[in-house]
Design a protein around this motif. Structure first.
Motif, PDB file in Angstrom:
ATOM      1  N   ALA A 179       0.835  -1.201   0.000  1.00  0.00           N
ATOM      2  CA  ALA A 179       0.000   0.000   0.000  1.00  0.00           C
ATOM      3  C   ALA A 179       0.872   1.254   0.000  1.00  0.00           C
ATOM      4  O   ALA A 179       0.576   2.222  -0.716  1.00  0.00           O
ATOM      5  N   ARG A 180       1.961   1.241   0.760  1.00  0.00           N
ATOM      6  CA  ARG A 180       2.852   2.397   0.821  1.00  0.00           C
ATOM      7  C   ARG A 180       3.524   2.647  -0.529  1.00  0.00           C
ATOM      8  O   ARG A 180       3.599   3.784  -0.996  1.00  0.00           O
ATOM      9  N   ALA A 181       3.988   1.574  -1.176  1.00  0.00           N
ATOM     10  CA  ALA A 181       4.633   1.714  -2.485  1.00  0.00           C
ATOM     11  C   ALA A 181       3.637   2.232  -3.524  1.00  0.00           C
ATOM     12  O   ALA A 181       3.957   3.130  -4.312  1.00  0.00           O
ATOM     13  N   LYS A 182       2.433   1.683  -3.514  1.00  0.00           N
ATOM     14  CA  LYS A 182       1.416   2.117  -4.475  1.00  0.00           C
ATOM     15  C   LYS A 182       1.014   3.571  -4.226  1.00  0.00           C
ATOM     16  O   LYS A 182       0.776   4.320  -5.170  1.00  0.00           O
ATOM     17  N   MET A 183       0.972   3.985  -2.957  1.00  0.00           N
ATOM     18  CA  MET A 183       0.628   5.367  -2.638  1.00  0.00           C
ATOM     19  C   MET A 183       1.686   6.318  -3.209  1.00  0.00           C
ATOM     20  O   MET A 183       1.338   7.366  -3.770  1.00  0.00           O
ATOM     21  N   LEU A 184       2.963   5.959  -3.094  1.00  0.00           N
ATOM     22  CA  LEU A 184       4.016   6.810  -3.642  1.00  0.00           C
ATOM     23  C   LEU A 184       3.884   6.912  -5.161  1.00  0.00           C
ATOM     24  O   LEU A 184       3.967   8.003  -5.730  1.00  0.00           O
ATOM     25  N   LEU A 185       3.639   5.786  -5.810  1.00  0.00           N
ATOM     26  CA  LEU A 185       3.466   5.797  -7.266  1.00  0.00           C
ATOM     27  C   LEU A 185       2.231   6.610  -7.658  1.00  0.00           C
ATOM     28  O   LEU A 185       2.260   7.377  -8.621  1.00  0.00           O
ATOM     29  N   VAL A 225       6.946  -9.046  -0.466  1.00  0.00           N
ATOM     30  CA  VAL A 225       6.230  -8.131  -1.341  1.00  0.00           C
ATOM     31  C   VAL A 225       6.199  -6.768  -0.679  1.00  0.00           C
ATOM     32  O   VAL A 225       6.282  -6.678   0.543  1.00  0.00           O
ATOM     33  N   PRO A 226       6.118  -5.728  -1.483  1.00  0.00           N
ATOM     34  CA  PRO A 226       6.035  -5.771  -2.936  1.00  0.00           C
ATOM     35  C   PRO A 226       7.408  -6.010  -3.561  1.00  0.00           C
ATOM     36  O   PRO A 226       8.433  -5.799  -2.920  1.00  0.00           O
ATOM     37  N   GLN A 227       7.378  -6.447  -4.792  1.00  0.00           N
ATOM     38  CA  GLN A 227       8.558  -6.437  -5.644  1.00  0.00           C
ATOM     39  C   GLN A 227       8.190  -5.551  -6.822  1.00  0.00           C
ATOM     40  O   GLN A 227       7.157  -5.762  -7.464  1.00  0.00           O
ATOM     41  N   ILE A 228       9.015  -4.555  -7.082  1.00  0.00           N
ATOM     42  CA  ILE A 228       8.686  -3.505  -8.041  1.00  0.00           C
ATOM     43  C   ILE A 228       9.697  -3.500  -9.179  1.00  0.00           C
ATOM     44  O   ILE A 228      10.908  -3.607  -8.934  1.00  0.00           O
ATOM     45  N   PHE A 229       9.187  -3.364 -10.389  1.00  0.00           N
ATOM     46  CA  PHE A 229      10.013  -3.304 -11.588  1.00  0.00           C
ATOM     47  C   PHE A 229       9.621  -2.065 -12.387  1.00  0.00           C
ATOM     48  O   PHE A 229       8.435  -1.798 -12.566  1.00  0.00           O
ATOM     49  N   ILE A 230      10.620  -1.326 -12.857  1.00  0.00           N
ATOM     50  CA  ILE A 230      10.381  -0.178 -13.721  1.00  0.00           C
ATOM     51  C   ILE A 230      11.154  -0.409 -15.011  1.00  0.00           C
ATOM     52  O   ILE A 230      12.385  -0.524 -14.986  1.00  0.00           O
ATOM     53  N   ASN A 231      10.404  -0.532 -16.101  1.00  0.00           N
ATOM     54  CA  ASN A 231      10.999  -0.836 -17.413  1.00  0.00           C
ATOM     55  C   ASN A 231      11.906  -2.062 -17.347  1.00  0.00           C
ATOM     56  O   ASN A 231      12.982  -2.092 -17.934  1.00  0.00           O
ATOM     57  N   GLY A 232      11.476  -3.069 -16.584  1.00  0.00           N
ATOM     58  CA  GLY A 232      12.229  -4.308 -16.468  1.00  0.00           C
ATOM     59  C   GLY A 232      13.328  -4.274 -15.426  1.00  0.00           C
ATOM     60  O   GLY A 232      13.877  -5.311 -15.064  1.00  0.00           O
ATOM     61  N   TYR A 233      13.671  -3.085 -14.922  1.00  0.00           N
ATOM     62  CA  TYR A 233      14.706  -2.950 -13.888  1.00  0.00           C
ATOM     63  C   TYR A 233      14.096  -3.299 -12.538  1.00  0.00           C
ATOM     64  O   TYR A 233      13.064  -2.748 -12.151  1.00  0.00           O
ATOM     65  N   VAL A 289      13.644  -2.790  -9.034  1.00  0.00           N
ATOM     66  CA  VAL A 289      13.840  -1.765  -8.009  1.00  0.00           C
ATOM     67  C   VAL A 289      14.006  -2.428  -6.652  1.00  0.00           C
ATOM     68  O   VAL A 289      14.835  -2.031  -5.845  1.00  0.00           O
ATOM     69  N   GLY A 290      13.185  -3.436  -6.377  1.00  0.00           N
ATOM     70  CA  GLY A 290      13.169  -4.091  -5.072  1.00  0.00           C
ATOM     71  C   GLY A 290      11.825  -3.874  -4.418  1.00  0.00           C
ATOM     72  O   GLY A 290      10.792  -3.860  -5.079  1.00  0.00           O
ATOM     73  N   GLY A 291      11.850  -3.641  -3.109  1.00  0.00           N
ATOM     74  CA  GLY A 291      10.618  -3.493  -2.359  1.00  0.00           C
ATOM     75  C   GLY A 291      10.257  -2.046  -2.077  1.00  0.00           C
ATOM     76  O   GLY A 291      10.823  -1.112  -2.652  1.00  0.00           O
ATOM     77  N   SER A 292       9.345  -1.866  -1.149  1.00  0.00           N
ATOM     78  CA  SER A 292       8.840  -0.544  -0.796  1.00  0.00           C
ATOM     79  C   SER A 292       9.946   0.357  -0.253  1.00  0.00           C
ATOM     80  O   SER A 292      10.029   1.535  -0.611  1.00  0.00           O
ATOM     81  N   ASP A 293      10.792  -0.183   0.616  1.00  0.00           N
ATOM     82  CA  ASP A 293      11.886   0.618   1.171  1.00  0.00           C
ATOM     83  C   ASP A 293      12.860   1.043   0.079  1.00  0.00           C
ATOM     84  O   ASP A 293      13.378   2.167   0.110  1.00  0.00           O
ATOM     85  N   ASP A 294      13.111   0.169  -0.882  1.00  0.00           N
ATOM     86  CA  ASP A 294      14.009   0.487  -1.989  1.00  0.00           C
ATOM     87  C   ASP A 294      13.422   1.610  -2.850  1.00  0.00           C
ATOM     88  O   ASP A 294      14.138   2.520  -3.270  1.00  0.00           O
ATOM     89  N   LEU A 295      12.118   1.536  -3.096  1.00  0.00           N
ATOM     90  CA  LEU A 295      11.439   2.571  -3.873  1.00  0.00           C
ATOM     91  C   LEU A 295      11.509   3.910  -3.138  1.00  0.00           C
ATOM     92  O   LEU A 295      11.822   4.942  -3.735  1.00  0.00           O
ATOM     93  N   ALA A 296      11.259   3.882  -1.830  1.00  0.00           N
ATOM     94  CA  ALA A 296      11.303   5.105  -1.022  1.00  0.00           C
ATOM     95  C   ALA A 296      12.721   5.681  -0.993  1.00  0.00           C
ATOM     96  O   ALA A 296      12.898   6.897  -1.026  1.00  0.00           O
ATOM     97  N   GLU A 297      13.718   4.827  -0.949  1.00  0.00           N
ATOM     98  CA  GLU A 297      15.104   5.301  -0.946  1.00  0.00           C
ATOM     99  C   GLU A 297      15.452   5.980  -2.267  1.00  0.00           C
ATOM    100  O   GLU A 297      16.142   7.011  -2.273  1.00  0.00           O
TER     101      GLU A 297
END
Length: 88
Positions: free
Chosen positions: A16-22, A54-62, A64-72
């Motif tokens: 939910a936190r990762a999706k909120m940031l996106l 989870v989550p596991q996040i990918f941007i253009n196939g890269y 990213v990792g999880g929510s903490d990685d996205l926030a970083e």
């Protein structure tokens, strides 16, 4: 427009936190709900090099990792550049 994919589970607060940031960034993403396992969970394990959280996040196939990685990435000022790259 970047291709953003997120593997998530229904009751996951980190998802939910990762999706909120996106969402705050106005980024569309494709979400794969893996609460019940199945082929998408297997796909996530392969793409995320065995990471099971989870989550596991990918941007253009890269991967990213999880929510903490996205926030970083956001804190470091690197997320916008990654999102600005067009999808392949």
């Amino acid at each position: 427009m970047p291709k953003v994919e997120i593997y998530s589970k229904f009751t996951c607060p980190y998802c939910a936190r990762a999706k909120m940031l996106l969402d705050q960034k106005g980024v569309a993403y494709e979400e794969y709900e893996i609460s019940m396992g199945g082929p998408k969970r297997t796909e996530m394990l392969e793409r995320a090099n065995g990471r099971t959280t989870v989550p596991q996040i990918f941007i253009n196939g890269y991967h990213v990792g999880g929510s903490d990685d996205l926030a970083e990435l956001e804190r470091a000022g690197k997320l916008d550049a990654l999102l600005a790259a067009p999808a392949d």
